[in-house]
Design a protein around this motif. Structure first.
Motif, PDB file in Angstrom:
ATOM      1  N   GLU A 343     -61.830 114.315  24.283  1.00  0.00           N
ATOM      2  CA  GLU A 343     -60.474 114.659  23.893  1.00  0.00           C
ATOM      3  C   GLU A 343     -60.490 115.689  22.751  1.00  0.00           C
ATOM      4  N   ILE A 344     -59.655 116.708  22.905  1.00  0.00           N
ATOM      5  CA  ILE A 344     -59.533 117.750  21.882  1.00  0.00           C
ATOM      6  C   ILE A 344     -58.223 117.503  21.142  1.00  0.00           C
ATOM      7  N   LEU A 345     -58.301 116.682  20.116  1.00  0.00           N
ATOM      8  CA  LEU A 345     -57.140 116.309  19.309  1.00  0.00           C
ATOM      9  C   LEU A 345     -57.299 116.888  17.909  1.00  0.00           C
ATOM     10  N   TYR A 346     -56.184 117.115  17.235  1.00  0.00           N
ATOM     11  CA  TYR A 346     -56.248 117.709  15.897  1.00  0.00           C
ATOM     12  C   TYR A 346     -57.176 116.920  14.978  1.00  0.00           C
ATOM     13  N   ALA A 347     -57.110 115.606  15.049  1.00  0.00           N
ATOM     14  CA  ALA A 347     -57.860 114.759  14.123  1.00  0.00           C
ATOM     15  C   ALA A 347     -59.304 114.524  14.551  1.00  0.00           C
ATOM     16  N   SER A 348     -59.724 115.125  15.663  1.00  0.00           N
ATOM     17  CA  SER A 348     -61.076 114.884  16.170  1.00  0.00           C
ATOM     18  C   SER A 348     -62.133 115.498  15.260  1.00  0.00           C
ATOM     19  N   LEU A 349     -63.216 114.765  15.057  1.00  0.00           N
ATOM     20  CA  LEU A 349     -64.407 115.251  14.384  1.00  0.00           C
ATOM     21  C   LEU A 349     -65.610 114.946  15.273  1.00  0.00           C
ATOM     22  N   PRO A 350     -66.696 115.713  15.155  1.00  0.00           N
ATOM     23  CA  PRO A 350     -67.856 115.491  16.024  1.00  0.00           C
ATOM     24  C   PRO A 350     -68.440 114.094  15.904  1.00  0.00           C
ATOM     25  N   ARG A 351     -68.954 113.606  17.028  1.00  0.00           N
ATOM     26  CA  ARG A 351     -69.690 112.341  17.154  1.00  0.00           C
ATOM     27  C   ARG A 351     -68.810 111.099  17.103  1.00  0.00           C
ATOM     28  N   GLU A 352     -67.552 111.256  17.459  1.00  0.00           N
ATOM     29  CA  GLU A 352     -66.721 110.078  17.666  1.00  0.00           C
ATOM     30  C   GLU A 352     -65.493 110.468  18.461  1.00  0.00           C
ATOM     31  N   ARG A 353     -64.902 109.469  19.110  1.00  0.00           N
ATOM     32  CA  ARG A 353     -63.705 109.680  19.915  1.00  0.00           C
ATOM     33  C   ARG A 353     -62.674 108.602  19.591  1.00  0.00           C
ATOM     34  N   TYR A 354     -61.456 108.855  20.087  1.00  0.00           N
ATOM     35  CA  TYR A 354     -60.380 107.888  19.914  1.00  0.00           C
ATOM     36  C   TYR A 354     -60.049 107.179  21.224  1.00  0.00           C
TER      37      TYR A 354
END
Length: 460
Positions: A343-354
């Motif tokens: 998922e490409i979400l604003y709050a996304s950071l590498p090495r984890e997902r929501y």
């Protein structure tokens, strides 16, 4: 489908040769051989080496590995609007430490490094080759049809290209590229997944990765039990005067429907560019969510997922700073197979997902800096992810604790003789918000850990 496509490609080459012959007869114009025209196509080359290491807290097992590989692709010139493309890639393991063994304390298995190889065959370290793209395309003015194995770029279903090889999808797509609006429609019936060398039908792709627990707290048991003919994808992207809007709908037949929308706006004030954005998604089950037996289904019929996100930031000179937020309601879990993309979400950071979360909120701050050093770019990020309780599986599919998330990265892009060579370094830390309540099973490869990445890419 692959055999059908190969036969179709051969027929198209034959038909094209006949068209050229007809041109010669009609115009008394001498043309070269088919092979000479094929030589006018473009070859591309990609070499990639990936070092990754995970350091867990305490006596839990640590991991490291180095993978390397290369691939070649070919894109033909267009003939009467028709075009062919194929590419393949091989990977082999240079070395590894502990990647294929269980942690002696918890029994936990490797999470990150193994996806550089083939998670379905732990003995395979040097026969990791894939035929990836293989398609025939037809373009008429602004409209393009593509049949076969192809890459897809969208906010939820995408290449997921943060290991050695990306996702590639098989199907038929149609793209209309207008002046300010782009329309995308696709039917997907197969895919190859990051961390594997196999091709899967859509229904068999669900559950290839570890799949958490169902809302009743029992281990999810949907692998091999989902019924779905494929995925329908529809997207609209619009660009005008600093505004960018996009709308996507994903229909996984007999499983679920997911709608995603995003709007971004940029405003230039002097030398500073301010920007902001809103995004949201809504998901509901179709029929019985993949299987009429609730113990085997992917999504329960009464589950709903609603998420909202936003960002505010500015870009000044060589500095780019943003604050990002994501909220997921407590009415259901956000469920989108991890095999299909990141998922490409604003709050996304590498090495984890929501994915898998409900009743959750996250806030992250990102800072990108173009350094004074030639061709050196950096990125930094910090966030807080608040999950529901670890054992609240109705809103926490993977039993993740709340955690702090930090990332730092440096990229160097070579120029002149070595143009096309890029080096990327990424350092990730995840620390549990409340470390005292966690067991070792809840910690390993999730929180209280470091993940180190050094990637070399060379393309021409």
């Amino acid at each position: 489908m692959l055999r059908t496509l190969l036969v179709f490609v051969l027929l198209m080459i034959t038909a094209t040769a006949d068209l050229w012959a007809g041109d010669v007869q009609d115009t008394v114009r001498v043309r070269g051989k088919l092979g000479e025209d094929l030589k006018k196509g473009e070859f591309d080359f990609h070499a990639r080496s990936f070092f990754m290491s995970t350091i867990n807290a305490g006596d839990l097992l640590n991991y490291s590995t180095l993978a390397t590989g290369a691939g070649v692709g070919y894109t033909s010139p267009e003939w009467k609007g028709f075009q062919l493309r194929f590419n393949g890639f091989f990977t082999f393991q240079v070395f590894e430490q502990n990647v294929r063994i269980a942690d002696p304390i918890t029994g936990g298995v490797n999470r990150y490094e193994l996806l550089l190889y083939d998670m379905n065959d732990l003995t395979n370290t040097n026969k990791l080759d894939r035929l990836e793209e293989l398609f025939i395309a037809y373009r008429r003015n602004r409209l393009k049809f593509t049949l076969g194995r192809q890459k897809v770029s969208s906010p939820l279903l995408n290449e997921q290209d943060n290991r050695m090889r990306p996702n590639v999808f098989g199907g038929l797509s149609m793209v209309y590229s207008g002046v300010s609006t782009k329309w995308t429609a696709m039917w997907i019936n197969s895919m190859t997944i990051r961390g594997t060398v196999d091709w899967y039908s859509v229904e068999n792709s669900v559950g290839v990765y570890p799949f958490g627990r169902n809302p009743f707290g029992q281990p999810s048991n949907y692998k091999g039990k989902i019924s779905s003919k494929g995925i329908g994808l529809l997207g609209v992207q619009h660009y005008k005067d600093g505004f960018t809007g996009q709308f996507w709908n994903y229909t996984a037949e007999n499983m679920f429907n997911m709608t995603f929308a995003q709007a971004d706006y940029n405003l230039n004030v002097g030398r500073t560019r301010f920007y902001g954005g809103l995004q949201g998604f809504y998901q509901f089950a179709l029929n019985d969510g993949g299987n009429p037996d609730p113990d085997f289904t992917y999504m329960l019929p009464d589950e709903r997922a609603l998420g909202l996100g936003g960002k505010l930031g500015f870009f000044y000179d060589t500095h780019n700073i943003s604050v990002n937020y994501l909220w997921i309601a407590d009415k259901g879990r956000f469920l989108f197979p991890r095999e299909w993309g990141r998922e490409i979400l604003y709050a996304s950071l590498p090495r984890e997902r929501y994915e898998g979360a409900g009743d959750m909120n996250a806030v992250t701050v990102r800072y990108d800096w173009v350094t004074p050093l030639p061709n050196v770019f950096t990125q930094f990020g910090a966030g807080l992810v608040n999950h529901s309780k670890i054992d609240s599986y109705a809103s926490n599919k993977y039993g993740l604790p709340s955690y702090y998330h930090f990332i730092g990265g440096v990229e160097y892009r070579f120029k002149d003789y070595l143009e096309g060579l890029n080096l990327n370094f990424l350092l990730v830390n995840k620390t549990a918000k409340d470390r005292s309540v966690l067991t070792e099973n809840q910690r390993i490869n999730r929180v209280d850990m470091w993940n180190i990445n050094l990637v070399m890419d060379y393309r021409f």
